[in-house]
Design a protein around this motif. Structure first.
Motif, PDB file in Angstrom:
ATOM      1  N   PHE A 144       0.954  -1.348   0.422  1.00  0.00           N
ATOM      2  CA  PHE A 144       0.322   0.429  -0.050  1.00  0.00           C
ATOM      3  C   PHE A 144       0.723   1.529   0.246  1.00  0.00           C
ATOM      4  O   PHE A 144       0.501   2.132  -0.747  1.00  0.00           O
ATOM      5  N   ASN A 145       1.545   1.649   0.284  1.00  0.00           N
ATOM      6  CA  ASN A 145       2.789   2.081   1.029  1.00  0.00           C
ATOM      7  C   ASN A 145       4.210   2.297   1.020  1.00  0.00           C
ATOM      8  O   ASN A 145       4.860   2.808   1.998  1.00  0.00           O
ATOM      9  N   HIS A 146       4.794   1.194   0.221  1.00  0.00           N
ATOM     10  CA  HIS A 146       5.972   1.121  -0.311  1.00  0.00           C
ATOM     11  C   HIS A 146       6.508   1.262   1.547  1.00  0.00           C
ATOM     12  O   HIS A 146       7.730   1.572   1.752  1.00  0.00           O
ATOM     13  N   PRO A 147       6.210  -0.132   2.343  1.00  0.00           N
ATOM     14  CA  PRO A 147       7.198  -0.290   3.825  1.00  0.00           C
ATOM     15  C   PRO A 147       8.364  -1.708   3.597  1.00  0.00           C
ATOM     16  O   PRO A 147       8.398  -1.800   2.279  1.00  0.00           O
ATOM     17  N   ASP A 148       9.098  -1.477   4.191  1.00  0.00           N
ATOM     18  CA  ASP A 148       9.773  -2.280   4.492  1.00  0.00           C
ATOM     19  C   ASP A 148       9.333  -3.402   5.164  1.00  0.00           C
ATOM     20  O   ASP A 148       9.272  -3.995   6.535  1.00  0.00           O
ATOM     21  N   MET A 149       9.044  -4.679   4.387  1.00  0.00           N
ATOM     22  CA  MET A 149       7.784  -5.450   4.931  1.00  0.00           C
ATOM     23  C   MET A 149       8.674  -6.808   5.765  1.00  0.00           C
ATOM     24  O   MET A 149       7.572  -7.111   6.323  1.00  0.00           O
ATOM     25  N   LYS A 150       9.543  -6.771   5.801  1.00  0.00           N
ATOM     26  CA  LYS A 150      10.263  -7.088   6.592  1.00  0.00           C
ATOM     27  C   LYS A 150      10.529  -7.386   8.519  1.00  0.00           C
ATOM     28  O   LYS A 150      10.302  -7.478   9.104  1.00  0.00           O
ATOM     29  N   ARG A 151       9.673  -5.708   8.185  1.00  0.00           N
ATOM     30  CA  ARG A 151       9.887  -5.157   9.865  1.00  0.00           C
ATOM     31  C   ARG A 151       9.018  -4.885  10.272  1.00  0.00           C
ATOM     32  O   ARG A 151       8.617  -4.472  11.477  1.00  0.00           O
TER      33      ARG A 151
END
Length: 313
Positions: A187-194
């Motif tokens: 959705f808003n370009h997060p660091d999905m590992k975190r």
């Protein structure tokens, strides 16, 4: 009257004697020999096709999990259809390689049979390449990029951020109407590992809802922002019926290289089954035309990620 009848009878007898069986014993014998020879020739042709078919056959290759490349799709085998090949050759009665009819043989294990794992590339023997375009900005360059793709009749993959899509529905519709594949880019370009699993689920579900509302189709593919993922992210995408897509060739276009530097970088790393990562940047706007020409010149086809990952040769 009697005289007339006798004359008629004489003519009939005379006519019968003058027109013997048109097929004399010698002619019948010749026709029999020719028929037998045709049968022998056809049998020899069928045998030759059967014997030579082994030279052209290739077994199918199963999909697998590679230590480096993770999920690797399988590849159809190929075999000669002997009956159809014979039908095409029987008129001339001789073997002709160009008239062989081939059919593909599916592998026993396909990519959908494998455990959850990301996908970086297609099969290493498939001379096809796919363009992975991650979109979270670059509005001003998208129309030009679409025009270049249309010019070359190329279909690409646009992995679109949910927030961007909600603010740019017209561009999303434009991409969809051109027949390109649209995927989920969170959705808003997060660091999905975190993120927690619940946070990641919200990222994916919300983006799917937005893209489905715009295009009418739920995405089948997911590209994690910045390529950041962990096992939890891959499992989550799979639970939402999406495969996790990464790349094997990077344009690094976000660093704003010159067009020539970008092209050299890609050309030096092209390979069968390549997934080329790019964004709607100025350098891609200027260099996409030449990039496509370079790929075609090296005798690669360009297809969507779905076409790249299927088993078809």
């Amino acid at each position: 009257m009697v005289i007339h009848f006798l004359v008629f009878l004489f003519i009939v007898v005379l006519s019968y004697q003058q027109n013997p069986n048109p097929y004399s014993p010698s002619m019948l014998d010749s026709l029999s020999r020719q028929s037998k020879q045709v049968s022998v020739n056809k049998a020899q042709l069928m045998k030759e096709i059967e014997e030579k078919s082994n030279e052209y056959e290739e077994p199918p290759q199963n999909a697998k999990i590679d230590k480096v490349w993770k999920k690797i799709p399988g590849r159809n085998g190929v075999k000669v259809n002997i009956e159809k090949s014979f039908e095409k050759m029987q008129d001339k009665g001789e073997f002709n390689q160009s008239l062989l009819v081939f059919e593909q043989v599916k592998p026993e294990v396909t990519i959908t049979d494998l455990p959850n794992s990301p996908i970086y590339r297609g099969h290493p023997e498939k001379r096809m390449i796919t363009l992975v375009i991650n979109v979270a900005w670059g509005n001003e360059n998208i129309p030009s990029i679409l025009n270049t793709l249309k010019k070359h009749k190329v279909k690409a993959n646009f992995f679109i951020e949910g927030k961007w899509a909600s603010n740019n529905t017209k561009l999303v519709k434009m991409i969809n109407e051109e027949g390109h594949t649209i995927g989920n880019h969170a959705f808003n370009h997060p660091d999905m590992k975190r993120l927690t699993n619940e946070q990641n689920k919200e990222q994916l579900v919300k983006t799917n809802e937005i893209l489905t509302a715009i295009t009418g189709e739920k995405p089948k593919w997911f590209a994690p922002p910045s390529g950041s993922y962990n096992e939890q992210v891959v499992q989550l995408a799979s639970s939402l019926e999406m495969e996790t897509i990464l790349w094997s060739v990077d344009t690094v276009d976000w660093q704003k290289p010159t067009t020539s530097v970008m092209l050299d970088r890609v050309n030096s790393k092209l390979h069968p089954g390549a997934m080329i990562l790019m964004h709607p940047t100025e350098v891609m706007k200027k260099g996409l035309d030449q990039l496509i020409l370079n790929i075609i010149e090296k005798e690669y086809r360009i297809g969507t990620v779905g076409n790249l990952l299927n088993e078809k040769r």
